[in-house]
Write a protein that holds these residues in place. Structure first.
Motif, PDB file in Angstrom:
ATOM      1  N   UNK A   1      31.254  40.750  18.169  1.00 10.92           N
ATOM      2  CA  UNK A   1      30.139  41.534  17.752  1.00 10.92           C
ATOM      3  C   UNK A   1      30.350  41.935  16.453  1.00 10.92           C
ATOM      4  N   UNK A   2      31.435  42.285  15.896  1.00 11.40           N
ATOM      5  CA  UNK A   2      31.681  42.980  14.583  1.00 11.40           C
ATOM      6  C   UNK A   2      31.730  41.991  13.352  1.00 11.40           C
ATOM      7  N   UNK A   3      31.997  40.607  13.898  1.00  5.61           N
ATOM      8  CA  UNK A   3      31.729  39.517  12.938  1.00  5.61           C
ATOM      9  C   UNK A   3      33.177  39.114  12.658  1.00  5.61           C
ATOM     10  N   UNK A   4      34.139  39.363  13.624  1.00  6.92           N
ATOM     11  CA  UNK A   4      35.560  38.976  13.547  1.00  6.92           C
ATOM     12  C   UNK A   4      35.695  37.770  14.330  1.00  6.92           C
ATOM     13  N   UNK A   5      36.771  36.774  13.873  1.00 12.03           N
ATOM     14  CA  UNK A   5      37.140  35.626  14.710  1.00 12.03           C
ATOM     15  C   UNK A   5      38.041  36.201  15.761  1.00 12.03           C
ATOM     16  N   UNK A   6      37.827  36.151  16.984  1.00 10.90           N
ATOM     17  CA  UNK A   6      38.710  36.388  18.081  1.00 10.90           C
ATOM     18  C   UNK A   6      39.405  35.412  18.756  1.00 10.90           C
ATOM     19  N   UNK A   7      38.943  34.071  18.617  1.00 11.80           N
ATOM     20  CA  UNK A   7      39.691  32.918  19.230  1.00 11.80           C
ATOM     21  C   UNK A   7      39.196  31.711  18.610  1.00 11.80           C
ATOM     22  N   UNK A   8      39.740  30.632  18.586  1.00 13.89           N
ATOM     23  CA  UNK A   8      39.416  29.361  18.153  1.00 13.89           C
ATOM     24  C   UNK A   8      40.270  28.197  18.537  1.00 13.89           C
ATOM     25  N   UNK A   9      39.476  27.003  18.693  1.00 10.36           N
ATOM     26  CA  UNK A   9      39.870  25.780  19.240  1.00 10.36           C
ATOM     27  C   UNK A   9      39.733  24.609  18.113  1.00 10.36           C
ATOM     28  N   UNK A  10      40.735  23.929  17.758  1.00  7.23           N
ATOM     29  CA  UNK A  10      40.927  23.000  16.867  1.00  7.23           C
ATOM     30  C   UNK A  10      40.823  21.348  17.536  1.00  7.23           C
ATOM     31  N   UNK A  11      39.959  21.532  18.660  1.00  4.30           N
ATOM     32  CA  UNK A  11      39.839  20.448  19.379  1.00  4.30           C
ATOM     33  C   UNK A  11      38.583  20.661  20.319  1.00  4.30           C
ATOM     34  N   UNK A  12      37.881  19.449  20.807  1.00  2.50           N
ATOM     35  CA  UNK A  12      36.874  19.837  21.582  1.00  2.50           C
ATOM     36  C   UNK A  12      36.793  20.926  22.617  1.00  2.50           C
TER      37      UNK A  12
END
Length: 171
Positions: A146-157
């Motif tokens: 909600x603050x606009x920060x990336x908290x997780x990501x995935x470099x795949x489907x």
């Protein structure tokens, strides 16, 4: 070649291989530093409806940013799952935002219509947004708090487990 040169050559080749491996590992690990960064505030054109916006428009909401392309087979495979997830997220005040990558607007529009995408879709014609994220290919997804920060990501489907663990658990 003199006999003494062979061990030196083997040692040199081994050192070069180790250096190349270390470079690859460092490069892979440096991309993992995405978490905690603010989502880029790049203004992007909307696929439909005209105008443009940035991800800042969704500040205050949990957002799953999905970078995709119409020519990407795994993107076509994950889109129905994302669409089902969007229905759940919308009901809870969150959303998915698609960002088309290296794709013509008409191709993206055809993809979105064919697969029945209802979440907002933005275009990145200059590549500035995806470069700022460190996108290497598609699909890639970024969970933005909600603050606009990336908290997780995935470099795949994405899959159902990722959505439960990284998105739904944060609502």
């Amino acid at each position: 070649m003199p006999r003494r040169a062979v061990p030196a050559l083997v040692t040199l080749l081994a050192a070069a291989l180790v250096a190349l491996l270390a470079f690859g590992l460092l490069r892979t690990n440096s991309s993992a530093k995405v978490e905690g960064k603010a989502i880029p505030s790049t203004v992007l054109p909307r696929l439909t409806g005209g105008g443009s916006t940035s991800l800042a428009a969704w500040r205050g909401k949990l957002v799953l940013v999905n970078v995709f392309a119409s020519w990407c087979p795994p993107c076509k495979t994950e889109t129905p799952l994302l669409e089902r997830e969007q229905r759940k997220l919308r009901a809870r005040g969150a959303t998915i935002v698609g960002v088309s990558y290296d794709d013509a607007a008409l191709d993206t529009l055809g993809f979105v219509r064919k697969l029945g995408v209802t979440f907002p879709v933005l275009r990145d014609p200059s590549g500035d947004f995806t470069r700022a994220l460190g996108v290497r290919g598609v699909p890639e997804s970024f969970v933005v708090d909600r603050a606009g920060r990336i908290v997780a990501f995935r470099r795949a489907p994405v899959d159902a487990a990722f959505l439960r663990r990284e998105v739904e658990s944060r609502l």
